[in-house]
Design a protein around this motif. Structure first.
Motif, PDB file in Angstrom:
ATOM      1  N   LEU A  26       0.824  -1.208   0.000  1.00  0.00           N
ATOM      2  CA  LEU A  26       0.000   0.000   0.000  1.00  0.00           C
ATOM      3  C   LEU A  26       0.858   1.259   0.000  1.00  0.00           C
ATOM      4  CD1 LEU A  26      -2.946  -0.714   2.462  1.00  0.00           C
ATOM      5  CD2 LEU A  26      -2.998  -0.690  -0.031  1.00  0.00           C
ATOM      6  N   ALA A  27       1.941   1.245   0.754  1.00  0.00           N
ATOM      7  CA  ALA A  27       2.825   2.419   0.807  1.00  0.00           C
ATOM      8  C   ALA A  27       3.402   2.723  -0.573  1.00  0.00           C
ATOM      9  CB  ALA A  27       3.947   2.177   1.817  1.00  0.00           C
ATOM     10  N   ALA A  28       3.844   1.681  -1.284  1.00  0.00           N
ATOM     11  CA  ALA A  28       4.377   1.875  -2.634  1.00  0.00           C
ATOM     12  C   ALA A  28       3.287   2.360  -3.584  1.00  0.00           C
ATOM     13  CB  ALA A  28       4.985   0.569  -3.141  1.00  0.00           C
ATOM     14  N   LEU A  29       2.099   1.816  -3.422  1.00  0.00           N
ATOM     15  CA  LEU A  29       0.969   2.201  -4.265  1.00  0.00           C
ATOM     16  C   LEU A  29       0.615   3.674  -4.064  1.00  0.00           C
ATOM     17  CD1 LEU A  29      -2.378   2.589  -4.238  1.00  0.00           C
ATOM     18  CD2 LEU A  29      -1.297   1.491  -6.200  1.00  0.00           C
ATOM     19  N   ILE A  30       0.600   4.121  -2.833  1.00  0.00           N
ATOM     20  CA  ILE A  30       0.262   5.519  -2.548  1.00  0.00           C
ATOM     21  C   ILE A  30       1.275   6.454  -3.198  1.00  0.00           C
ATOM     22  CG2 ILE A  30       0.094   7.225  -0.693  1.00  0.00           C
ATOM     23  CD1 ILE A  30      -1.065   4.854   1.034  1.00  0.00           C
ATOM     24  N   GLU A  50      -9.725  -3.511   5.778  1.00  0.00           N
ATOM     25  CA  GLU A  50      -8.952  -2.493   6.496  1.00  0.00           C
ATOM     26  C   GLU A  50      -8.140  -1.649   5.519  1.00  0.00           C
ATOM     27  OE1 GLU A  50      -7.939  -0.257   9.660  1.00  0.00           O
ATOM     28  OE2 GLU A  50      -9.351  -1.939   9.677  1.00  0.00           O
ATOM     29  N   ALA A  51      -7.574  -2.294   4.500  1.00  0.00           N
ATOM     30  CA  ALA A  51      -6.810  -1.553   3.495  1.00  0.00           C
ATOM     31  C   ALA A  51      -7.711  -0.591   2.722  1.00  0.00           C
ATOM     32  CB  ALA A  51      -6.130  -2.532   2.540  1.00  0.00           C
ATOM     33  N   GLN A  52      -8.906  -1.039   2.360  1.00  0.00           N
ATOM     34  CA  GLN A  52      -9.849  -0.163   1.674  1.00  0.00           C
ATOM     35  C   GLN A  52     -10.189   1.052   2.532  1.00  0.00           C
ATOM     36  OE1 GLN A  52     -12.886  -3.103   0.965  1.00  0.00           O
ATOM     37  NE2 GLN A  52     -12.380  -3.266  -1.212  1.00  0.00           N
ATOM     38  N   PRO A  54      -9.479   6.805  -3.926  1.00  0.00           N
ATOM     39  CA  PRO A  54     -10.629   5.940  -4.206  1.00  0.00           C
ATOM     40  C   PRO A  54     -10.210   4.500  -4.461  1.00  0.00           C
ATOM     41  CG  PRO A  54     -10.135   7.340  -6.096  1.00  0.00           C
ATOM     42  CD  PRO A  54      -9.259   7.808  -4.979  1.00  0.00           C
ATOM     43  N   ALA A  55     -10.909   3.581  -3.822  1.00  0.00           N
ATOM     44  CA  ALA A  55     -10.636   2.155  -3.974  1.00  0.00           C
ATOM     45  C   ALA A  55     -11.907   1.448  -4.417  1.00  0.00           C
ATOM     46  CB  ALA A  55     -10.143   1.558  -2.655  1.00  0.00           C
ATOM     47  N   CYS A  56     -11.744   0.422  -5.233  1.00  0.00           N
ATOM     48  CA  CYS A  56     -12.873  -0.404  -5.626  1.00  0.00           C
ATOM     49  C   CYS A  56     -13.450  -1.104  -4.393  1.00  0.00           C
ATOM     50  CB  CYS A  56     -12.444  -1.473  -6.628  1.00  0.00           C
ATOM     51  SG  CYS A  56     -11.932  -0.837  -8.235  1.00  0.00           S
TER      52      CYS A  56
END
Length: 221
Positions: free
Chosen positions: A125-129, A160-162, A171-173
């Motif tokens: 998630l950190a890399a994605l952000i 939790e990630a969403q 925005p997340a699916c």
């Protein structure tokens, strides 16, 4: 120039780009399976813009069509003009896992919509952000994060990630893709998940159908 049946110029295709700055996140699996399910109702061109050619390799393994046309293209000049593929309603693009690549720099500004697949683990998630902030948001293109490789036994981690992403304004699916062996097995057979008939195929296919339904609702708003 392609023409519609009434003699008018054909509408420009919608361009859907799938990207993440790191590998091993289910990016090519997402591209292939989204393209295949979208192709059940639309004319779809899948463009493999990743020099590694994973999507092209996948397509070459099978002996039947996955329902869409597939081409490999890494020329930045051509990638900037994806909307000229007027024989298609949708162009779905696989991209290299390299944020500084010339292919990515060309294709993101050409997109109508971007999907960013990522596992729900904190490091991913950190890399994605960072990818969202550096590559997607500056262009102003609509996007959503898609959680992939979700352990079916640990759905709470995905939820939790969403929640974390939404709290950050990313925005997340609502839909996510669970990790099933069916994904790897269908790839080895050169099939999209909606063609695979082995164990876990129904559940794996239903995940991607939910993603497609959500995307199409987004596009209509």
């Amino acid at each position: 120039m392609a023409e519609a049946k009434n003699g008018e110029p054909a509408a420009l295709p919608k361009v859907l780009v799938v990207l993440n700055g790191k590998g091993g996140v289910g990016k090519t699996t997402t591209v292939i399976n989204l393209a295949a399910i979208l192709a059940e109702r639309h004319r779809v061109l899948m463009v493999d813009a990743d020099p590694q050619g994973s999507a092209s390799w996948w397509g070459q393994q099978g002996h039947q069509s996955m329902g869409f046309d597939l081409t490999q293209e890494t020329s930045p000049q051509l990638l900037k003009n994806l909307r000229q593929a007027r024989d298609y309603e949708l162009v779905v693009v696989d991209t290299p896992p390299a944020l500084g690549s010339k292919e990515l720099a060309a294709v993101v500004p050409a997109a109508d919509y971007v999907i960013l697949p990522t596992p729900p683990a904190p490091m991913d998630l950190a890399a994605l952000i960072r990818t969202v902030k550096s590559t997607v948001e500056p262009v102003g293109v609509a996007y959503r994060v898609l959680l992939t490789l979700v352990d079916p036994r640990c759905i709470g981690e995905a939820r939790e990630a969403q929640k974390t992403l939404m709290e950050l304004g990313i925005p997340a699916c609502s839909a996510f893709v669970r990790a099933y062996k069916a994904h790897a097995r269908s790839a080895l057979a050169g099939q999209a998940i909606n063609q695979w008939r082995g164990r876990g195929a129904r559940e794996a296919t239903s995940d991607y159908r939910r993603v497609v339904d959500e995307l199409q609702r987004d596009w209509r708003t």
